[in-house]
Scaffold this motif. Sequence first.
Motif, PDB file in Angstrom:
ATOM      1  N   ALA A 166      -4.710   3.463   3.866  1.00 16.25           N
ATOM      2  CA  ALA A 166      -4.194   4.568   4.376  1.00 16.25           C
ATOM      3  C   ALA A 166      -2.719   4.882   4.165  1.00 16.25           C
ATOM      4  O   ALA A 166      -2.303   5.873   3.806  1.00 16.25           O
ATOM      5  CB  ALA A 166      -4.206   4.726   5.807  1.00 16.25           C
ATOM      6  N   ARG A 167      -1.874   3.538   3.535  1.00 17.15           N
ATOM      7  CA  ARG A 167      -0.666   3.736   3.110  1.00 17.15           C
ATOM      8  C   ARG A 167       0.309   4.227   4.190  1.00 17.15           C
ATOM      9  O   ARG A 167       1.618   4.360   3.745  1.00 17.15           O
ATOM     10  CB  ARG A 167      -0.700   4.415   1.736  1.00 17.15           C
ATOM     11  N   ARG A 168      -0.144   4.757   5.513  1.00 22.42           N
ATOM     12  CA  ARG A 168       0.943   5.212   6.399  1.00 22.42           C
ATOM     13  C   ARG A 168       1.020   4.372   7.585  1.00 22.42           C
ATOM     14  O   ARG A 168      -0.003   3.890   8.234  1.00 22.42           O
ATOM     15  CB  ARG A 168       0.597   6.675   6.793  1.00 22.42           C
ATOM     16  N   MET A 169       2.152   4.244   8.256  1.00 17.78           N
ATOM     17  CA  MET A 169       2.381   3.542   9.365  1.00 17.78           C
ATOM     18  C   MET A 169       3.263   4.330  10.463  1.00 17.78           C
ATOM     19  O   MET A 169       4.111   5.204   9.865  1.00 17.78           O
ATOM     20  CB  MET A 169       2.966   2.191   9.354  1.00 17.78           C
ATOM     21  N   ARG A 170       3.082   4.495  11.588  1.00 21.26           N
ATOM     22  CA  ARG A 170       3.837   5.214  12.673  1.00 21.26           C
ATOM     23  C   ARG A 170       4.767   4.549  13.419  1.00 21.26           C
ATOM     24  O   ARG A 170       4.318   3.655  13.984  1.00 21.26           O
ATOM     25  CB  ARG A 170       2.979   6.151  13.172  1.00 21.26           C
ATOM     26  N   PHE A 171       6.023   4.906  13.557  1.00 22.37           N
ATOM     27  CA  PHE A 171       7.048   4.208  14.212  1.00 22.37           C
ATOM     28  C   PHE A 171       7.428   4.942  15.375  1.00 22.37           C
ATOM     29  O   PHE A 171       7.738   6.249  15.237  1.00 22.37           O
ATOM     30  CB  PHE A 171       8.109   3.698  13.491  1.00 22.37           C
ATOM     31  N   SER A 172       7.898   4.672  16.682  1.00 25.53           N
ATOM     32  CA  SER A 172       8.520   5.462  17.396  1.00 25.53           C
ATOM     33  C   SER A 172       9.061   4.427  18.487  1.00 25.53           C
ATOM     34  O   SER A 172       9.065   3.378  18.717  1.00 25.53           O
ATOM     35  CB  SER A 172       7.563   6.127  18.277  1.00 25.53           C
ATOM     36  N   GLY A 173       9.999   4.955  19.344  1.00 25.06           N
ATOM     37  CA  GLY A 173      10.528   4.328  20.489  1.00 25.06           C
ATOM     38  C   GLY A 173      11.514   3.221  19.878  1.00 25.06           C
ATOM     39  O   GLY A 173      12.364   3.136  18.910  1.00 25.06           O
ATOM     40  N   ASP A 174      11.396   1.856  20.518  1.00 25.44           N
ATOM     41  CA  ASP A 174      12.047   0.768  20.373  1.00 25.44           C
ATOM     42  C   ASP A 174      11.857   0.309  18.681  1.00 25.44           C
ATOM     43  O   ASP A 174      12.702  -0.078  18.062  1.00 25.44           O
ATOM     44  CB  ASP A 174      11.927  -0.430  21.131  1.00 25.44           C
ATOM     45  N   SER A 175      10.354   0.588  18.364  1.00 27.05           N
ATOM     46  CA  SER A 175       9.940   0.049  16.852  1.00 27.05           C
ATOM     47  C   SER A 175      10.863   0.716  15.973  1.00 27.05           C
ATOM     48  O   SER A 175      11.149   0.219  14.995  1.00 27.05           O
ATOM     49  CB  SER A 175       8.543  -0.039  16.714  1.00 27.05           C
ATOM     50  N   LEU A 176      10.983   2.049  16.134  1.00 30.01           N
ATOM     51  CA  LEU A 176      11.768   2.863  15.242  1.00 30.01           C
ATOM     52  C   LEU A 176      13.203   2.583  15.112  1.00 30.01           C
ATOM     53  O   LEU A 176      13.846   2.660  13.960  1.00 30.01           O
ATOM     54  CB  LEU A 176      11.467   4.499  15.788  1.00 30.01           C
ATOM     55  N   ASP A 177      13.573   2.444  16.240  1.00 26.08           N
ATOM     56  CA  ASP A 177      15.163   1.914  16.307  1.00 26.08           C
ATOM     57  C   ASP A 177      15.503   0.892  15.387  1.00 26.08           C
ATOM     58  O   ASP A 177      16.442   0.490  14.960  1.00 26.08           O
ATOM     59  CB  ASP A 177      15.756   1.963  17.978  1.00 26.08           C
ATOM     60  N   GLU A 178      14.512  -0.286  15.808  1.00 28.61           N
ATOM     61  CA  GLU A 178      14.688  -1.585  15.285  1.00 28.61           C
ATOM     62  C   GLU A 178      14.577  -1.511  13.947  1.00 28.61           C
ATOM     63  O   GLU A 178      15.322  -1.989  12.784  1.00 28.61           O
ATOM     64  CB  GLU A 178      13.469  -2.729  15.724  1.00 28.61           C
ATOM     65  N   LEU A 179      13.569  -0.463  13.130  1.00 33.01           N
ATOM     66  CA  LEU A 179      13.519  -0.324  11.904  1.00 33.01           C
ATOM     67  C   LEU A 179      14.721   0.279  11.226  1.00 33.01           C
ATOM     68  O   LEU A 179      15.071  -0.074  10.039  1.00 33.01           O
ATOM     69  CB  LEU A 179      12.231   0.574  11.562  1.00 33.01           C
TER      70      LEU A 179
END
Length: 304
Positions: free
Chosen positions: A105-118
Motif C-alpha cells: 500500500a506504501r502508506r502508514m498512518r500516524f497519530s497521537g504519541d506515535s506521530l509526536d515521536e516521528l
Amino acid sequence: MRQYERVPKEHIRQKERIELRHETFSDSFETHWHEFYEMELICAGNCDYVVNGVSHHAVAGDLFFLTPVDFHSVRIVQPVTIISLKFDGQQMDDELLFALVRNEARRMRFSGDSLDELHGLLGMIERECARQETFGGVYLRGLLNAAGVAACRALRGNGTTEMDDSAHPARRAALYMQLHFQEQLTLADIAESAGKTASYLSGLFHRYMGITVKGYLTGLRLSYAAKMLTFSQHSVTDICYASGFGDFSCFWRAFSAHYGCSPRDYRTSARRNRVLAVPSGKDAEMGEWLCAEMPLQASVAGER
C-alpha cells in the motif's frame, strides 16, 4: 503542475546520502519516480497521492514510503506541508528496508504519541543534516533506522501482520532480488543472501513462491518495463535494457506472452487509459508476489 520524470540520486546533496526537506506545496506533481528511497510525511493540508496507479486521499499524519521504482503523482486538494526524507537504500538496515518494501500500500498512518515521536525523529535528522559535524553520518544512519522502526511499528498498528515472514529463505531471496536489482546477480548470490545453497534454494523458492527464481526475476523486469512504457518517454529499446533484459528480441517475446500484446501496443493503450494492465493467462497468478517491483539488470545463471 510540476512536471518530473526520473529524479536522480544526485538530488540528495548530503554526502551521507540522507537528506530531509520541510516544504509547502500548492502545485500538483505529474507522475515521476526517483533513484532513491523516500519517506514523505503529510503535516498539513490534503492531497490525492497516487502510487503505482492506486490513489490515496492523504491527510496530516499519513506517511508514504517510496522505492526507486514506485511511480507516483500528487494532486493538491489543499496546500500541503510535507516533510520529505530522502536516502540511499544502503543507509538503512536491510531488515527494516525489507519490511517497508513489502508493504504494497506504501502508506502508514500516524497519530497521537506515535506521530509526536516521528516528528521528533525527523526534527533531529533535519538538525543533524544542517550541522554536518564529526560522526554525523553514523548518527544520521542511526536516526534513519529509528524512523524506519517507527514506520514498521505503524504497519503493525495499521493491521499489517506477518512482519517476521521476511525471515523465510524464499522471501528473503525475493526481497534481496528486489533491493539489489542493479547488481549482476547470479543464483549463487541470491542463495547466499538466504543462507542456502543454490540447488536447495531453487527448489525451496519454487515450492514456497509457486514460481522459479528465473521466472520471478522475469516477472519483476516485465512489471517494471510496463510502468516505464506507461509513464516515461524513453524508447522501447531503452526500456528493454533498463529493465534488465540483455536481448531485445527476448524482451519482446516475453513481454508479448506476459501481457498479451507487444510493448508498443501496450504503451499506446496504457497512455490512452493511464492504467497498468494485468498479465494474461496463468501469469496472472504471479500477481500476489509482484510487489515493490524493481529492475534487475542481470541474468540468473545456473538455475535448473
